[in-house]
Design a protein around this motif. Structure first.
Motif, PDB file in Angstrom:
ATOM      1  N   GLU A  77      -9.569 -14.202  14.708  1.00 35.32           N
ATOM      2  CA  GLU A  77     -10.642 -13.229  14.914  1.00 35.32           C
ATOM      3  C   GLU A  77     -10.430 -12.554  16.261  1.00 35.32           C
ATOM      4  O   GLU A  77     -10.110 -13.212  17.260  1.00 35.32           O
ATOM      5  CB  GLU A  77     -12.005 -13.915  14.869  1.00 35.32           C
ATOM      6  N   SER A  82     -14.534  -0.411  15.656  1.00 31.68           N
ATOM      7  CA  SER A  82     -15.062  -0.521  14.288  1.00 31.68           C
ATOM      8  C   SER A  82     -14.252   0.281  13.285  1.00 31.68           C
ATOM      9  O   SER A  82     -14.167  -0.083  12.106  1.00 31.68           O
ATOM     10  CB  SER A  82     -16.531  -0.071  14.261  1.00 31.68           C
ATOM     11  N   ALA A  85     -11.270  -1.927  12.102  1.00 34.52           N
ATOM     12  CA  ALA A  85     -11.545  -3.261  11.575  1.00 34.52           C
ATOM     13  C   ALA A  85     -11.283  -3.283  10.074  1.00 34.52           C
ATOM     14  O   ALA A  85     -11.665  -2.363   9.348  1.00 34.52           O
ATOM     15  CB  ALA A  85     -12.980  -3.656  11.886  1.00 34.52           C
ATOM     16  N   VAL A  88     -14.676  -7.958   8.264  1.00 34.25           N
ATOM     17  CA  VAL A  88     -15.621  -8.510   9.231  1.00 34.25           C
ATOM     18  C   VAL A  88     -16.205  -9.789   8.642  1.00 34.25           C
ATOM     19  O   VAL A  88     -16.863  -9.753   7.593  1.00 34.25           O
ATOM     20  CB  VAL A  88     -16.756  -7.515   9.549  1.00 34.25           C
ATOM     21  N   GLY A  92     -19.004 -12.298  12.560  1.00 35.34           N
ATOM     22  CA  GLY A  92     -18.921 -11.035  13.259  1.00 35.34           C
ATOM     23  C   GLY A  92     -20.238 -10.280  13.214  1.00 35.34           C
ATOM     24  O   GLY A  92     -20.622  -9.617  14.191  1.00 35.34           O
ATOM     25  N   VAL A 116     -16.475  -4.439  16.695  1.00 37.06           N
ATOM     26  CA  VAL A 116     -16.880  -5.556  15.836  1.00 37.06           C
ATOM     27  C   VAL A 116     -15.796  -6.630  15.862  1.00 37.06           C
ATOM     28  O   VAL A 116     -14.639  -6.374  16.247  1.00 37.06           O
ATOM     29  CB  VAL A 116     -17.105  -5.095  14.383  1.00 37.06           C
ATOM     30  N   SER A 118     -13.224  -8.627  14.078  1.00 35.15           N
ATOM     31  CA  SER A 118     -12.449  -8.444  12.858  1.00 35.15           C
ATOM     32  C   SER A 118     -11.573  -9.668  12.614  1.00 35.15           C
ATOM     33  O   SER A 118     -11.140 -10.345  13.547  1.00 35.15           O
ATOM     34  CB  SER A 118     -11.563  -7.197  12.976  1.00 35.15           C
ATOM     35  N   GLN A 119     -11.307  -9.916  11.381  1.00 36.37           N
ATOM     36  CA  GLN A 119     -10.489 -11.064  10.985  1.00 36.37           C
ATOM     37  C   GLN A 119      -9.159 -10.567  10.426  1.00 36.37           C
ATOM     38  O   GLN A 119      -9.114  -9.613   9.655  1.00 36.37           O
ATOM     39  CB  GLN A 119     -11.220 -11.871   9.916  1.00 36.37           C
TER      40      GLN A 119
END
Length: 606
Positions: A77, A82, A85, A88, A92, A116, A118-119
């Motif tokens: 993560e 945003s 990304a 999420v 998050g 944000v 993000s993964q």
């Protein structure tokens, strides 16, 4: 590779232990005098072992694994804008709600995010098998470093042999030439490894270590945890069982583990045995050094630990050699103790904190004189010291204070070093203290000062040289009338017996006539080998000091090691460094360190 606590180099430890076992098996001073005290057969140590060969053969597999390891996908993560990304996670959204600084705006009751959590999926190499590979690189590097140091030290020892062989062709005393030739021959006969073979193996190990160090920038070494505790015995995982590369890495790890366990046990046993072994080694070295001075055991009395006494016979009389508690060797002439040889297992030249070394030096300064302290130091460690400290731990010439000498099996000149220290105490100090011997007579002598004596009191004379029968008869007419011996005769005989020490050549051990000089000094010149010895008086401090000058001697006084190579045991006070005067015509006082030619002669004060 000395220890910060003063423990000597591991190679010295193992060599001393091996030699001490041989000495204990022989167990008598005659065999000790003939034993080789240089490093024992080096073929086993210089040959590449199983682990060395395995490392060299498996370097390609290890390098390939570190460059292209197995990996696993893992989720990571990260905080991003945003608009970039991709996914999420629920965490998050929770974070966004609590971090208003990541909001771009709030429009119609809805949050428009700026950043944000993000993964994304990443490759992960930090797992058990790769940790094994990474730590194996580190541990094999340590092993190779130890082996390289060991081979380098052995190569330096063989280089000493080569330098001594070259010294056989240089200008020097023929007696020392004979000693050096015998010393080199004995060492070479017990040393099967050659310098060429050692250097060849050393190059292979250096190349292997360089390739290992190149792996430090690979993905496995950068990402795998190299500090995680791993068991010595590996777990049999799928990768170690089914993957060819990891299977070979596992086998190499097991080779290292077996070798490391065996070496650790051997090292622990050697360290515990070393103090006693080094005492035995120095004990044998003292006998060897005394043989250089002409003193040899009268019989093969077994040496069994403490309280062993051996009588030594020499051209200048008899000495008593004995071992006390703690391995301290005492050398005495009659009831007078000449010197004590004290071995210490601490490497005084080791890279230790200065407060530790200062404590060691303080203990040396508090040691009662006369004494010789032997320690297992290496030339490379001494070279790293400051000039003043190096002079203290391996002096260029002796004087007041305790004689400190480095003695170990890796430096062939140890025998000459010990002999030089013993010569200083057994011969040099006695020259200054016992000449001229004085005799207390029962009545005033019939003559005033004669050619062979001078008055030292109303009923006391100082004997300057050995008198002829006629000269002695002139002193005491009763000897001509064959009257019974008197106490004066016994006193004279005792004093004249000391002239055996003054008249005997320190190098070739032949008898010569003493030439009395002014201020209670003397000089002798050997009619066989041309050696000059005797005593002089220092102008600045007015103290007498001993001299010894073998013919054809060229002495390098740069440091103690160069003095070992060029003079060996055949030196007492150091000659003046002036190149414009005849060699051996002027000397530097060992007590005040002044020379009559200073400040223009090149001699340095202490």
């Amino acid at each position: 590779m000395t220890d910060r606590d003063g423990r000597p180099d591991p190679l010295i430890v193992h060599s001393v232990v091996d030699i001490a076992r041989i000495l204990r098996a022989e167990g008598n001073p005659v065999s000790w005098s003939a034993a080789n005290l240089f490093v024992p057969d080096t073929s086993e140590r210089t040959a590449l072992g199983e682990l060395d060969l395995a490392v060299i053969s498996e370097l390609d597999v290890l390098g390939d694994t570190c460059l292209r390891p197995h990996n696993r996908l893992d989720r990571a993560e990260e905080l991003v804008r945003s608009d970039v990304a991709r996914r999420v996670p629920p965490s998050g959204l929770a974070r966004l709600a609590s971090h208003t600084e990541d909001w771009a705006a709030v429009e119609h009751g809805r949050i428009r995010p700026l950043r944000v959590l993000s993964q994304r999926y990443v490759e992960d190499v930090d797992f058990y098998e790769n940790r094994v590979a990474a730590q194996l690189v580190d541990r094999l590097g340590e092993h190779l470093t130890r082996r390289i140091h060991e081979l380098s030290t052995l190569a330096e020892g063989l280089l000493d042999l080569s330098e001594y062989e070259q010294a056989l062709r240089t200008r020097q005393s023929w007696r020392r030439l004979d000693r050096v030739a015998r010393l080199v021959a004995r060492a070479i006969s017990d040393t099967s490894a050659s310098a060429g073979a050692i250097n060849e193996n050393l190059d292979r190990l250096l190349s292997a270590r360089a390739r290992l160090r190149a792996l430090l920038s690979t993905p496995v070494l950068r990402s795998a945890n190299r500090r995680a505790r791993l068991p010595t015995r590996l777990m049999r995982t799928n990768l170690f069982t089914s993957d060819r590369r990891y299977r070979r890495i596992g086998a190499l790890w097991e080779r290292w583990a077996v070798q490391n366990t065996r070496e650790s046990a051997r090292r622990q046993a050697a360290n515990s045995e070393f103090p006693r072994a080094y005492r035995d080694y120095v004990t044998a070295m003292s006998l060897r050094a005394l043989a250089v001075l002409g003193y040899v055991p009268q019989d093969a009395t077994p040496i069994s630990g403490h309280s062993t006494t051996v009588r030594l016979s020499g051209p200048a009389g008899e000495l008593t050699w004995s071992i006390a508690v703690g391995g301290v060797v005492t050398l005495a002439a009659g009831n007078e103790v000449l010197v004590r040889v004290i071995p210490t297992e601490l490497d005084l030249s080791a890279a230790v904190p200065e407060p530790v070394r200062a404590e060691w030096l303080d203990q040396i300064n508090r040691t009662p004189e006369p004494a010789i302290i032997a320690y297992p130091g290496l030339r490379a460690d001494r070279a790293a010291l400051s000039p003043s400290l190096r002079q203290r731990l391996h002096p260029v010439g002796f004087g007041s204070g305790v004689c400190v000498v480095p003695i170990n099996p890796l430096e062939i000149e140890g025998e000459e070093r010990m002999a030089r220290a013993l010569r200083w105490t057994v011969q040099g100090l006695r020259f200054t203290k016992e000449y001229p011997p004085e005799v207390q007579l029962q009545a005033p002598p019939h003559l005033a000062n004669g050619a062979w004596f001078r008055l030292a009191g109303r009923q006391r004379i100082a004997i300057l040289r050995n008198p002829s029968a006629e000269e002695r008869a002139a002193l005491d007419p009763s000897t001509e009338t064959r009257q019974p011996r008197t106490r004066d005769d016994d006193s004279l005989d005792t004093a004249l017996a000391l002239f055996k020490l003054f008249e005997t050549c320190p190098c070739c051990h032949t008898r010569n006539d003493v030439q009395a000089r002014d201020r209670d000094t003397f000089q002798c010149t050997c009619q066989v080998c041309g050696t000059v010895w005797g005593t002089r008086v220092c102008g600045p401090c007015s103290k007498r000091y001993p001299i010894l000058w073998p013919r054809n001697t060229v002495i390098d006084q740069t440091n103690g090691d160069r003095l070992d190579m060029t003079a060996g045991a055949d030196v007492l006070s150091l000659p003046c460094a002036d190149q414009h005067i005849a060699p051996g015509s002027r000397y530097r006082c060992p007590w005040c360190h002044r020379c009559g030619g200073q400040p223009n002669c090149g001699c340095h004060t202490a």
